[in-house]
Design a protein around this motif. Structure first.
Motif, mmCIF file in Angstrom:
data_model
loop_
_atom_site.group_PDB
_atom_site.id
_atom_site.type_symbol
_atom_site.label_atom_id
_atom_site.label_comp_id
_atom_site.label_asym_id
_atom_site.label_seq_id
_atom_site.Cartn_x
_atom_site.Cartn_y
_atom_site.Cartn_z
ATOM 1 N N ALA A 96 0.826 -1.214 0.000
ATOM 2 C CA ALA A 96 0.000 0.000 0.000
ATOM 3 C C ALA A 96 0.859 1.262 0.000
ATOM 4 C CB ALA A 96 -0.946 -0.008 1.199
ATOM 5 N N THR A 97 2.097 1.160 0.451
ATOM 6 C CA THR A 97 2.990 2.313 0.470
ATOM 7 C C THR A 97 3.609 2.604 -0.894
ATOM 8 O OG1 THR A 97 4.809 0.886 1.149
ATOM 9 C CG2 THR A 97 3.580 2.014 2.904
ATOM 10 N N GLN A 98 3.448 1.681 -1.834
ATOM 11 C CA GLN A 98 3.985 1.866 -3.183
ATOM 12 C C GLN A 98 3.034 2.756 -3.975
ATOM 13 O OE1 GLN A 98 5.701 -1.571 -5.335
ATOM 14 N NE2 GLN A 98 4.001 -1.238 -6.728
ATOM 15 N N PRO A 99 3.515 3.857 -4.528
ATOM 16 C CA PRO A 99 2.610 4.770 -5.230
ATOM 17 C C PRO A 99 2.134 4.208 -6.569
ATOM 18 C CG PRO A 99 4.869 5.479 -5.515
ATOM 19 C CD PRO A 99 4.898 4.318 -4.554
ATOM 20 N N THR A 100 1.059 4.781 -7.053
ATOM 21 C CA THR A 100 0.538 4.483 -8.385
ATOM 22 C C THR A 100 0.497 5.801 -9.158
ATOM 23 O OG1 THR A 100 -0.823 2.689 -7.542
ATOM 24 C CG2 THR A 100 -1.444 3.593 -9.667
ATOM 25 N N PRO A 101 1.207 5.922 -10.280
ATOM 26 C CA PRO A 101 2.099 4.907 -10.839
ATOM 27 C C PRO A 101 3.311 4.686 -9.962
ATOM 28 C CG PRO A 101 2.327 6.957 -12.059
ATOM 29 C CD PRO A 101 1.218 7.166 -11.058
ATOM 30 N N GLY A 102 4.030 3.637 -10.249
ATOM 31 C CA GLY A 102 5.174 3.293 -9.421
ATOM 32 C C GLY A 102 6.258 2.631 -10.228
ATOM 33 N N PRO A 103 7.302 2.280 -9.584
ATOM 34 C CA PRO A 103 7.594 2.524 -8.175
ATOM 35 C C PRO A 103 8.166 3.918 -7.956
ATOM 36 C CG PRO A 103 9.391 1.282 -9.106
ATOM 37 C CD PRO A 103 8.357 1.452 -10.212
ATOM 38 N N ALA A 104 8.192 4.332 -6.729
ATOM 39 C CA ALA A 104 8.730 5.649 -6.383
ATOM 40 C C ALA A 104 10.154 5.774 -6.904
ATOM 41 C CB ALA A 104 8.704 5.844 -4.869
ATOM 42 N N GLY A 105 10.440 6.935 -7.456
ATOM 43 C CA GLY A 105 11.778 7.218 -7.936
ATOM 44 C C GLY A 105 12.048 6.849 -9.382
ATOM 45 N N ARG A 106 11.135 6.097 -10.020
ATOM 46 C CA ARG A 106 11.357 5.707 -11.423
ATOM 47 C C ARG A 106 10.302 6.253 -12.370
ATOM 48 N NH1 ARG A 106 12.731 -0.338 -10.177
ATOM 49 N NH2 ARG A 106 10.879 -0.731 -11.421
ATOM 50 N N VAL A 107 9.305 6.938 -11.857
ATOM 51 C CA VAL A 107 8.222 7.453 -12.692
ATOM 52 C C VAL A 107 8.598 8.843 -13.197
ATOM 53 C CG1 VAL A 107 5.776 8.030 -12.779
ATOM 54 C CG2 VAL A 107 6.560 6.143 -11.329
ATOM 55 N N PRO A 108 8.613 9.045 -14.520
ATOM 56 C CA PRO A 108 8.969 10.369 -15.042
ATOM 57 C C PRO A 108 7.901 11.407 -14.704
ATOM 58 C CG PRO A 108 8.245 8.939 -16.826
ATOM 59 C CD PRO A 108 8.299 8.090 -15.584
ATOM 60 N N GLU A 109 8.308 12.667 -14.631
ATOM 61 C CA GLU A 109 7.360 13.740 -14.312
ATOM 62 C C GLU A 109 6.230 13.822 -15.320
ATOM 63 O OE1 GLU A 109 8.952 17.594 -13.305
ATOM 64 O OE2 GLU A 109 10.664 16.670 -12.285
ATOM 65 N N ASP A 110 6.515 13.554 -16.578
ATOM 66 C CA ASP A 110 5.496 13.631 -17.628
ATOM 67 C C ASP A 110 4.907 12.255 -17.951
ATOM 68 O OD1 ASP A 110 7.724 12.532 -18.827
ATOM 69 O OD2 ASP A 110 7.585 13.762 -20.638
ATOM 70 N N TRP A 111 4.751 11.408 -16.929
ATOM 71 C CA TRP A 111 4.319 10.026 -17.107
ATOM 72 C C TRP A 111 3.009 9.873 -17.856
ATOM 73 C CZ3 TRP A 111 -0.226 8.347 -14.902
ATOM 74 C CH2 TRP A 111 -0.751 9.129 -13.876
ATOM 75 N N VAL A 112 2.092 10.827 -17.706
ATOM 76 C CA VAL A 112 0.775 10.715 -18.355
ATOM 77 C C VAL A 112 0.929 10.633 -19.877
ATOM 78 C CG1 VAL A 112 -1.429 11.895 -18.732
ATOM 79 C CG2 VAL A 112 -0.434 11.853 -16.459
ATOM 80 N N LYS A 113 1.928 11.308 -20.426
ATOM 81 C CA LYS A 113 2.163 11.297 -21.865
ATOM 82 C C LYS A 113 2.585 9.917 -22.376
ATOM 83 C CE LYS A 113 3.535 16.127 -22.083
ATOM 84 N NZ LYS A 113 4.655 17.056 -22.351
#
Length: 117
Positions: A96-113
């Motif tokens: 539950a501590t893992q964010p969505t999207p994930g994992p923390a630290g690997r998701v680009p700022e413009d991930w929605v694109k």
């Protein structure tokens, strides 16, 4: 779910995240768990779509959501959604501590694109 062919309730999930994304240093939007072998892969909205690739490579037909609060199953063979099914070996979802999207630290700022729609 009218049939449990392709479901092995005793098999635990392969880990807390997408196996292939973890190996490659990638990221995911949502996670899916193979109900037959426990392989955890990323969903079809994720850039790499590893859950579907796992089905195509293995023929394992059914996945379960690996998201907190979700218990639905999907059949790749019949394109059917099942709101519930058999209990699977724990854990039922990623931490539950893992964010969505994930994992923390690997998701680009413009991930929605990068999402597949």
């Amino acid at each position: 779910m009218s049939s449990i062919d392709g479901v092995a309730p005793e098999v635990p999930p392969s880990g807390a995240g997408c196996v292939e994304c973890d190996e490659a240093g990638g990221w995911w939007f949502h996670l899916r768990r193979c109900a037959q072998c426990g392989h955890v892969g990323c969903c079809d909205s994720s850039p790499a779509q590893h859950a579907t690739a796992h089905f195509k490579a293995t023929g394992h037909p059914i996945v379960r959501s690996y998201e907190p609060g979700e218990a639905w199953f999907w059949s790749y063979e019949t394109s059917e959604l099942f709101e519930s099914g058999p209990d699977l070996a724990p854990p039922e979802h990623h931490p539950a501590t893992q964010p969505t999207p994930g994992p923390a630290g690997r998701v680009p700022e413009d991930w929605v694109k990068s999402l597949n729609r």
